[in-house]
Design a protein around this motif. Structure first.
Motif, short mmCIF file in Angstrom:
data_model
loop_
_atom_site.label_atom_id
_atom_site.label_comp_id
_atom_site.label_asym_id
_atom_site.label_seq_id
_atom_site.Cartn_x
_atom_site.Cartn_y
_atom_site.Cartn_z
N PHE A 3 102.63 -15.02 -36.72
CA PHE A 3 103.00 -14.70 -35.35
C PHE A 3 103.32 -16.00 -34.63
CE2 PHE A 3 100.50 -10.95 -36.39
CZ PHE A 3 101.34 -9.95 -35.94
N THR A 5 103.78 -18.53 -31.26
CA THR A 5 102.80 -18.92 -30.25
C THR A 5 102.81 -17.98 -29.05
OG1 THR A 5 104.44 -20.45 -29.33
CG2 THR A 5 102.84 -21.35 -30.91
N ASP A 6 103.95 -17.31 -28.82
CA ASP A 6 104.01 -16.38 -27.70
C ASP A 6 103.37 -15.03 -28.02
OD1 ASP A 6 105.82 -15.33 -29.45
OD2 ASP A 6 107.54 -15.40 -28.09
N GLY A 7 103.04 -14.78 -29.29
CA GLY A 7 102.40 -13.54 -29.69
C GLY A 7 103.37 -12.40 -29.96
#
Length: 139
Positions: A3, A5-7
């Protein structure tokens, strides 16, 4: 899958990319985990013969005698199997070795299966090499 870093974003991992590039089944990639870094050629043959791509092949009763005869050819088969051929994996192993050892296969259906196995095994071996490089077995 990783995933971001922003999810929300997804990034494939190297092994997933290799599966997609070589059209290899997940079951085959799971079998690769059985290999050790000092694997012998016979253990690589064993892993290759357990690939998920060969699930549709069956060991028919009428083929056992010919496969056992081929397995007994010590001058052509480098890694003969212990005992008699009793499973699909053993059949695949013998057919790969027979084709590489230039053994004459007189049964038409076995010859066709050996040809199919060899076509598929080149793709599987390419994915196996990618897997082993990713695991840093060749460093």
């Amino acid at each position: 899958i990783k995933f971001g870093t922003d999810g929300f974003t997804l990034q494939p991992q190297d092994l997933g990319r290799a599966m997609a590039r070589y059209f290899v089944k997940f079951d085959t990639m799971k079998v690769y985990n059985d290999l050790k870094c000092d694997a012998s050629f016979s253990s690589i043959l064993d892993v290759l013969s357990r690939a998920g791509e060969y699930k549709e092949l069956v060991l028919r009763r009428g083929e056992k005698k010919m496969l056992n005869t081929i397995n007994g050819l010590k001058e052509k088969i480098k890694f003969p199997l212990q005992g008699k051929v009793t499973s699909r994996e053993m059949k695949i192993n013998v057919l790969i070795q027979a084709t590489c050892g230039e053994v004459e296969i007189n049964d038409w259906s076995l010859k066709q299966e050996a040809s199919s196995i060899l076509r598929t095994s080149t793709r599987i071996m390419k994915s196996l090499i990618s897997y082993l490089i990713e695991k840093r077995y060749f460093v």
